[in-house]
Design a protein around this motif. Sequence first.
Motif, short mmCIF file in Angstrom:
data_model
loop_
_atom_site.label_atom_id
_atom_site.label_comp_id
_atom_site.label_asym_id
_atom_site.label_seq_id
_atom_site.Cartn_x
_atom_site.Cartn_y
_atom_site.Cartn_z
N THR A 54 0.82 -1.21 0.00
CA THR A 54 0.00 0.00 0.00
C THR A 54 0.85 1.26 0.00
O THR A 54 0.54 2.22 -0.71
N ASP A 57 6.49 2.26 -3.19
CA ASP A 57 6.63 2.20 -4.64
C ASP A 57 8.13 2.15 -4.91
O ASP A 57 8.78 3.19 -4.98
N VAL A 62 4.89 6.29 -0.52
CA VAL A 62 3.86 7.04 -1.24
C VAL A 62 2.52 6.95 -0.51
O VAL A 62 2.22 5.98 0.15
N ASP A 64 -1.22 7.36 -1.88
CA ASP A 64 -2.04 7.55 -3.07
C ASP A 64 -3.40 6.89 -2.86
O ASP A 64 -3.84 6.71 -1.73
N ALA A 65 -4.05 6.53 -3.93
CA ALA A 65 -5.39 5.96 -3.86
C ALA A 65 -5.42 4.65 -3.07
O ALA A 65 -6.43 4.33 -2.44
N ARG A 66 -4.34 3.92 -3.09
CA ARG A 66 -4.31 2.66 -2.34
C ARG A 66 -4.50 2.89 -0.85
O ARG A 66 -5.20 2.14 -0.17
N THR A 94 -10.90 2.95 -3.95
CA THR A 94 -9.62 3.11 -4.67
C THR A 94 -9.86 3.48 -6.12
O THR A 94 -9.22 4.40 -6.65
N ARG A 98 -8.84 7.04 -7.95
CA ARG A 98 -8.01 7.03 -9.18
C ARG A 98 -8.74 7.68 -10.34
O ARG A 98 -8.14 8.38 -11.16
N GLY A 102 -6.50 10.92 -8.52
CA GLY A 102 -5.63 10.79 -7.34
C GLY A 102 -4.72 9.71 -7.47
O GLY A 102 -4.05 8.96 -7.54
#
Length: 102
Positions: A54, A57, A62, A64-66, A94, A98, A102
């Motif tokens: 999650t 990266d 990170v 993000d959407a996750r 999610t 996205r 996002g």
Amino acid sequence: MSVWVAIGVTAVGCYAVKLLGLLVPAGALERPLVRRLAALLPVALLAALTAQQTFADGQALVLDARAVGVGAAAVALVLRAPFLLVVAAAVVVTAGVRALGG
């Protein structure tokens, strides 16, 4: 190293680990500490895998959407939703984040 050599080494290693598990005396597995660790270890490994997938990266951290999807799943869990609904909430949130860029 050839891919097939790596596959062979991995297969032998998996077999050896399985064999070692079968060789552990039953008395050692009945200890309260071992039973408690056996119950908690899968949860800890799943939590670590979820966090790594999650919030990472490559070598970077990170958000993000996750992360938003995991948050939605956590809210669904707190509300005692069924497992499939928890997963569906995470997927929908999610995907929505996205889609919004996002």
